[in-house]
Design a protein around this motif. Structure first.
Motif, mmCIF file in Angstrom:
data_model
loop_
_atom_site.group_PDB
_atom_site.id
_atom_site.type_symbol
_atom_site.label_atom_id
_atom_site.label_comp_id
_atom_site.label_asym_id
_atom_site.label_seq_id
_atom_site.Cartn_x
_atom_site.Cartn_y
_atom_site.Cartn_z
ATOM 1 N N LEU A 1 0.714 -1.240 0.231
ATOM 2 C CA LEU A 1 0.218 -0.029 0.018
ATOM 3 C C LEU A 1 0.990 1.175 0.005
ATOM 4 O O LEU A 1 1.909 1.344 0.129
ATOM 5 C CB LEU A 1 -1.127 0.073 1.220
ATOM 6 C CG LEU A 1 -0.493 0.580 2.644
ATOM 7 C CD1 LEU A 1 -1.444 0.623 3.537
ATOM 8 C CD2 LEU A 1 0.460 -0.266 3.072
ATOM 9 N N ALA A 2 0.109 2.529 -0.111
ATOM 10 C CA ALA A 2 0.776 3.782 -0.306
ATOM 11 C C ALA A 2 0.247 4.553 0.921
ATOM 12 O O ALA A 2 -0.885 4.295 1.739
ATOM 13 C CB ALA A 2 0.761 4.577 -1.366
ATOM 14 N N PHE A 3 0.861 5.500 1.721
ATOM 15 C CA PHE A 3 0.472 6.366 2.486
ATOM 16 C C PHE A 3 -0.791 6.944 1.997
ATOM 17 O O PHE A 3 -1.724 7.001 2.847
ATOM 18 C CB PHE A 3 1.205 7.584 3.031
ATOM 19 C CG PHE A 3 0.841 8.648 4.042
ATOM 20 C CD1 PHE A 3 0.922 8.430 5.236
ATOM 21 C CD2 PHE A 3 0.652 9.777 3.278
ATOM 22 C CE1 PHE A 3 0.296 9.241 5.752
ATOM 23 C CE2 PHE A 3 0.020 10.955 4.169
ATOM 24 C CZ PHE A 3 -0.069 10.416 5.492
ATOM 25 N N PHE A 4 -0.869 7.660 0.980
ATOM 26 C CA PHE A 4 -2.050 8.127 0.276
ATOM 27 C C PHE A 4 -2.348 7.454 -1.161
ATOM 28 O O PHE A 4 -1.371 7.384 -1.831
ATOM 29 C CB PHE A 4 -1.870 9.455 0.328
ATOM 30 C CG PHE A 4 -3.228 10.349 -0.632
ATOM 31 C CD1 PHE A 4 -4.432 10.390 0.117
ATOM 32 C CD2 PHE A 4 -2.981 10.649 -1.915
ATOM 33 C CE1 PHE A 4 -5.416 11.127 -0.670
ATOM 34 C CE2 PHE A 4 -4.127 11.372 -2.662
ATOM 35 C CZ PHE A 4 -5.257 11.533 -2.027
ATOM 36 N N SER A 5 -3.572 6.944 -1.411
ATOM 37 C CA SER A 5 -3.911 6.764 -2.939
ATOM 38 C C SER A 5 -5.149 7.296 -3.188
ATOM 39 O O SER A 5 -6.070 7.651 -2.366
ATOM 40 C CB SER A 5 -3.885 5.123 -2.667
ATOM 41 O OG SER A 5 -4.669 4.553 -1.459
ATOM 42 N N VAL A 6 -5.533 7.221 -4.375
ATOM 43 C CA VAL A 6 -6.836 7.636 -5.069
ATOM 44 C C VAL A 6 -7.344 6.361 -5.960
ATOM 45 O O VAL A 6 -6.552 5.471 -6.628
ATOM 46 C CB VAL A 6 -6.510 8.854 -6.020
ATOM 47 C CG1 VAL A 6 -5.907 10.080 -5.276
ATOM 48 C CG2 VAL A 6 -5.493 8.382 -7.012
ATOM 49 N N GLY A 7 -8.574 6.219 -5.873
ATOM 50 C CA GLY A 7 -9.499 5.463 -6.704
ATOM 51 C C GLY A 7 -10.404 6.099 -7.404
ATOM 52 O O GLY A 7 -10.603 7.477 -7.198
ATOM 53 N N GLY A 8 -11.115 5.695 -8.212
ATOM 54 C CA GLY A 8 -12.539 6.040 -8.890
ATOM 55 C C GLY A 8 -12.111 7.020 -9.810
ATOM 56 O O GLY A 8 -11.361 6.867 -10.682
ATOM 57 N N SER A 9 -12.919 8.047 -9.718
ATOM 58 C CA SER A 9 -12.847 8.779 -11.073
ATOM 59 C C SER A 9 -12.505 10.408 -10.728
ATOM 60 O O SER A 9 -12.423 11.085 -11.909
ATOM 61 C CB SER A 9 -14.013 8.720 -11.767
ATOM 62 O OG SER A 9 -14.308 7.385 -12.119
ATOM 63 N N GLY A 10 -12.697 10.916 -9.545
ATOM 64 C CA GLY A 10 -12.689 12.387 -9.356
ATOM 65 C C GLY A 10 -11.426 12.991 -9.394
ATOM 66 O O GLY A 10 -10.507 12.320 -8.731
ATOM 67 N N ASP A 11 -11.209 14.332 -9.505
ATOM 68 C CA ASP A 11 -9.982 14.856 -9.297
ATOM 69 C C ASP A 11 -9.959 15.450 -7.791
ATOM 70 O O ASP A 11 -11.036 15.623 -7.149
ATOM 71 C CB ASP A 11 -9.787 16.269 -10.204
ATOM 72 C CG ASP A 11 -9.859 15.853 -11.741
ATOM 73 O OD1 ASP A 11 -9.482 14.624 -11.835
ATOM 74 O OD2 ASP A 11 -10.055 16.486 -12.417
ATOM 75 N N VAL A 12 -8.514 15.649 -7.510
ATOM 76 C CA VAL A 12 -8.455 16.371 -6.056
ATOM 77 C C VAL A 12 -7.283 16.930 -5.821
ATOM 78 O O VAL A 12 -6.286 17.035 -6.701
ATOM 79 C CB VAL A 12 -8.624 14.952 -5.092
ATOM 80 C CG1 VAL A 12 -7.269 13.991 -5.565
ATOM 81 C CG2 VAL A 12 -8.227 15.102 -3.586
ATOM 82 N N ASP A 13 -7.400 18.055 -5.088
ATOM 83 C CA ASP A 13 -6.302 18.772 -4.596
ATOM 84 C C ASP A 13 -5.801 18.377 -3.478
ATOM 85 O O ASP A 13 -6.438 17.815 -2.560
ATOM 86 C CB ASP A 13 -6.702 20.163 -4.515
ATOM 87 C CG ASP A 13 -7.213 21.091 -5.774
ATOM 88 O OD1 ASP A 13 -6.673 20.689 -6.830
ATOM 89 O OD2 ASP A 13 -8.216 21.763 -5.655
#
Length: 438
Positions: free
Chosen positions: A300-312
């Motif tokens: 795993l990573a400390f922070f990860s993104v999934g799905g479809s939306g953008d994020v700052d």
């Protein structure tokens, strides 16, 4: 050896549910943090005494929180309240739940959870341990230990111990699309929420949730905003340590995340839930956090993104280590969608009252201070903290794997108003302590 240095307790204060309080308004209690820090809770209202461990009826906790008008709930009884696989819903605003007033061993709720659907609510120093209630896997009965829902504004959950949930241990939920525009969606969602100094541990994996595996720490639902997650221990939760969903915005500061399964902190906008709506952009700020792998930790990573939306995002001084202290990846993805993860050019302002610790100091600070009644921890919290310190423990499927539901003989002690600052519910004399954690 680490000793359990203790920070005291308390509850309440002032502000308006919809408007930010002025800088001159008193805080809910000494050390209150975040956008909700100036909520009055039940300050100035009537004192309602909980005198029975029965889940309902005269003198019960349910009767107290379901009353109307400003109120401070205090406890003249200590022990276990069995909710009977039900949820206690808080719909009336201006409430302080002062678990610090209970005689030893404090108050523990089992077999159910709490839902906050009201503004200006302060909850401190209680334990909520839902468990599976003896039901079979995938029974379709599940509980958050504590969650907010639509209508929850200016809410603080502080110094609580929340374990064995069959949904999330602690969440800020809401209505995804209440209104016609993104501005209305944000305004009508749960917002101005503080989760501080809690133990969020051992979410049950393969228990009663209809979806199957569901060991989860915290869900910050779509469009929930102005959320502060600070000083908490996340231990032995497979995912959501925490998870921000589509358009959610908040800050994650000085938390200790131990033995996550496949996710630490993550962001995920689920396209199927947004059909017909333009995606909102989320924001996740993570500063001074520590993540340590444990026995149940996968890649795993400390922070990860999934799905479809953008994020700052804004990340600063976070530590992420495997079981022998080697660095783990700081960012990862579990999606093939072309998500824009944009680093913010400068640090957002710290929420009210936050004093940012360097990550090197976070483990000891959280171990010393997190959870209900740190001067009077129960054996479950002591075990979780000891395992965190020594790198033990695993993700579990049932409370039976961790000794089962607590059993305490009821205790009684009259509430004496003169012993408390009724504006903050801080004790005016030292509270009796158990021996330090060994």
């Amino acid at each position: 050896m680490l000793c359990a240095a203790v920070l005291w307790l308390a509850a309440l204060l002032p502000a308006h549910p919809v408007q930010a309080a002025s800088g001159d308004a008193p805080v809910a209690f000494p050390g209150a943090q975040g956008w909700a820090a100036h909520t009055p809770g039940g300050r100035g209202g009537r004192i309602i005494k909980v005198t029975t461990l029965a889940p309902e009826g005269p003198g019960s906790f349910a009767e107290a929180v379901q009353a109307s008008g400003p109120r401070i709930v205090v406890f003249e009884v200590g022990g276990v309240i069995d909710l009977g696989m039900k949820t206690v819903r808080i719909d009336e605003p201006f409430l302080t739940i002062a678990g610090q007033t209970a005689p030893q061993p404090g108050i523990t709720f089992i077999k159910g959870g709490l839902v906050v659907a009201a503004h200006d609510v302060v909850i401190r120093h209680i334990r909520v341990r839902p468990g599976d209630g003896g039901l079979p896997q995938r029974a379709g009965v599940d509980f958050d230990s504590i969650t907010t829902t639509r209508g929850a504004v200016d809410v603080i959950v502080d110094h609580c111990s929340l374990t064995w949930a069959t949904d999330e241990n602690l969440s800020a939920s809401s209505t995804r699309f209440a209104g016609e525009s993104e501005a209305e969606w944000m305004q009508n969602a749960s917002r101005r929420i503080t989760f501080s100094n809690n133990i969020l541990a051992e979410g049950l994996a393969n228990a009663t949730h209809a979806k199957g595996e569901h060991s989860k720490g915290s869900l910050i639902h779509d469009h929930v905003n102005d959320v502060l997650i600070v000083g908490n221990l996340y231990a032995h939760n497979y995912e959501r340590n925490p998870l921000f969903k589509g358009g959610a915005r908040g800050q994650v500061i000085n938390n200790l995340i131990y033995n996550p399964g496949q996710r630490g902190i993550h962001y995920n906008l689920i396209a199927e839930e947004w059909l017909g709506h333009e995606y909102s952009r989320g924001q996740v700020v993570a500063r001074g956090n520590v993540m340590r792998a444990g026995i149940s930790t996968e890649e795993l990573a400390f922070f990860s993104v999934g799905g479809s939306g953008d994020v700052d995002v804004f990340f600063e001084d976070n530590l992420s280590l495997d079981r022998i202290g080697r660095p783990l990846p700081m960012e990862g993805r579990y999606t093939t969608a072309p998500i824009d993860v944009a680093a913010m050019a400068r640090a957002p302002a710290l929420p009210f009252g936050v004093e940012l610790l360097p990550s090197a100091e976070v483990q000891d600070a959280v171990v010393a201070n997190a959870g209900a009644r740190p001067w009077d921890r129960d054996d479950i919290d002591r075990r979780i903290l000891a395992d965190t310190i020594e790198g033990r423990g695993t993700i579990i499927d049932s409370q039976a794997q961790a000794g089962g539901y607590p059993q305490h003989e009821p205790t009684r002690q009259a509430f004496v108003p003169a012993d408390w600052d009724l504006d903050t519910m801080e004790p005016l004399k030292p509270l009796p302590r158990r021996e330090p954690l060994r």
